[in-house]
Structures are given as structure tokens and as C-alpha cells.
Design an enzyme around this catalytic site. Structure first.
Site, PDB file in Angstrom:
ATOM      1  N   ILE A  63       0.903  -1.152   0.000  1.00  0.00           N
ATOM      2  CA  ILE A  63       0.000   0.000   0.000  1.00  0.00           C
ATOM      3  C   ILE A  63       0.943   1.204   0.000  1.00  0.00           C
ATOM      4  CG2 ILE A  63      -0.239  -0.132   2.546  1.00  0.00           C
ATOM      5  CD1 ILE A  63      -3.029   1.147   2.226  1.00  0.00           C
ATOM      6  N   SER A  64       0.784   2.099  -0.949  1.00  0.00           N
ATOM      7  CA  SER A  64       1.747   3.193  -1.132  1.00  0.00           C
ATOM      8  C   SER A  64       1.808   4.096   0.091  1.00  0.00           C
ATOM      9  CB  SER A  64       1.380   4.037  -2.357  1.00  0.00           C
ATOM     10  OG  SER A  64       1.666   3.348  -3.538  1.00  0.00           O
TER      11      SER A  64
END
Length: 213
Positions: A63-64
Site C-alpha cells: 500500500i503506497s
């Protein structure tokens, strides 16, 4: 699907962090203050959900980092009603941010496991992409083109011509380009064959994979 006052407080702290790093778009900051990022991660990692860092999710993806999500979203210059193509649905967090900004989101994910999980999960939070497909991001989504903007959320070794071709005139492609370290790159389509390119420093992403599993 718990979202407590504690989580909301942590989100406000995250927003302060993003402001201190130079994110100024109020709509993006509001979206980040609203979206329960901890629900996009495994429950054992709640302490990490509102730190400004990337985190592993299923299928060897991440997840960025919130800053990266906000930075890419700012470069898109999203207007309500914009038709946006997202390459790499992943956890769906970036998708949710785009939905909060009022975009019509079309998204492609090439990891079957993530595709199945995220396509069920996003509607539970009230986020509905116009179209979420399992496929090859390098090819884009020709049948829905052109797009006001395209965002690539994985590191691309090169810029896929198909994505440039699917931009509207005036449209924006935001893509991290490079092998081990990527340079965040913005292409603005000025004409049928004319593109303006701007680079915005180094970022690290998981690689953009070709072909479906």
C-alpha cells in the site's frame, strides 16, 4: 470495519505530516483525513496505518506511502467528474482517494488475489469504481479511452505508448519510471503527437508487471 475517534485523530496527524512535506491541495488532504487507511491493511498492523510509509499487503505488493498517494494525486489535478484510469488497483487506497475527489475511476489490477479482494472490499466502504478489471496495465483500457488523466501506481521500466495514446488532449499521465529507483514523471498531452514531460524526483515502487498471471 471499525473506525474510531483514535483512528480519526491519527489521520489528522498524518494530514499535518503531509502538509509539512509540501502537500497543499485541500481536497486531497480532506480525502486522506476521511478515508480509514487502517481498513486497507491487515488488522495486525494498525499501528502502522497512519505513519507516512509504504507497507506490504497481499501478493508481494504494497500500500503506497500516503505522501506518494497525495503527491501523485496533486500532479493529476483532478476535477470532479474527471475520467481517470488507474494502473495498479492494489489495496484500493488510491482508488478511494480518487473517488473522494469526485473522479470517475477505471482501474486495472494484474494480481488475481488482490483484484478479487479489492473489488469486494471497496464497495463495502462506499467507494465504487466505474470499472475494475483484472488485466495488463501496460495495455490500458482502450475501450474506455480517452481519459482526462492516467495514474500508474507501480514502477514502470519504460513509458507504455498505449497509455500515452489513451490520454485526452490536455490529459495528464503520472508515472514512476525506472528499474530499482523511479523518477516520478508527468506527461501532458499537448496535441495528437505532442507531449510535455516534467520530472519530479525519486520514488520507490514495486515493479509494474506485464501480462496477467
Amino acid at each position: 470495519m471499525n473506525d474510531t475517534f483514535k483512528h480519526k485523530g491519527m489521520r489528522l496527524q498524518l494530514v499535518s505530516t503531509l502538509k509539512s512535506k509540501g502537500i497543499t491541495n485541500e481536497n486531497i488532504l480532506k480525502a486522506i483525513a476521511k478515508i480509514p487507511r487502517h481498513l486497507f491493511m491487515d488488522s495486525g498492523f494498525l499501528d502502522h496505518a497512519y505513519q507516512d510509509k509504504a507497507f506490504p499487503i497481499a501478493a508481494d505488493q504494497t500500500i503506497s506511502q500516503p505522501y506518494t498517494v497525495a503527491f501523485q494525486s496533486e500532479l493529476l489535478q483532478v476535477k470532479r467528474g474527471d475520467k481517470i484510469l488507474e494502473i495498479g488497483t492494489g489495496s484500493g487506497y488510491q482508488t478511494a482517494v480518487l473517488c473522494e475527489l469526485g473522479a470517475k475511476v477505471f482501474s486495472i489490477e494484474r494480481q488475481q488475489e488482490l483484484f478479487k479482494k479489492t473489488s469486494k472490499f471497496l464497495p463495502k466502504l462506499g467507494y465504487r469504481a466505474k470499472k475494475l478489471v483484472f488485466g495488463d496495465g501496460y495495455k490500458g483500457m482502450v475501450e474506455e479511452a480517452p481519459f482526462a488523466s492516467i495514474i500508474v501506481t507501480a514502477g514502470a521500466p519504460f513509458v507504455p505508448k498505449a497509455l500515452l495514446a489513451q490520454l485526452d488532449i490536455g490529459g495528464r499521465l503520472v508515472i514512476p519510471v525506472g528499474e530499482n529507483v523511479q523518477t516520478m514523471t508527468l506527461f501532458v498531452r499537448k496535441g495528437p503527437k505532442e507531449f510535455e514531460k516534467t520530472e519530479f524526483g525519486e520514488f520507490r515502487f514495486v515493479p509494474l508487471l506485464e501480462d496477467k498471471n
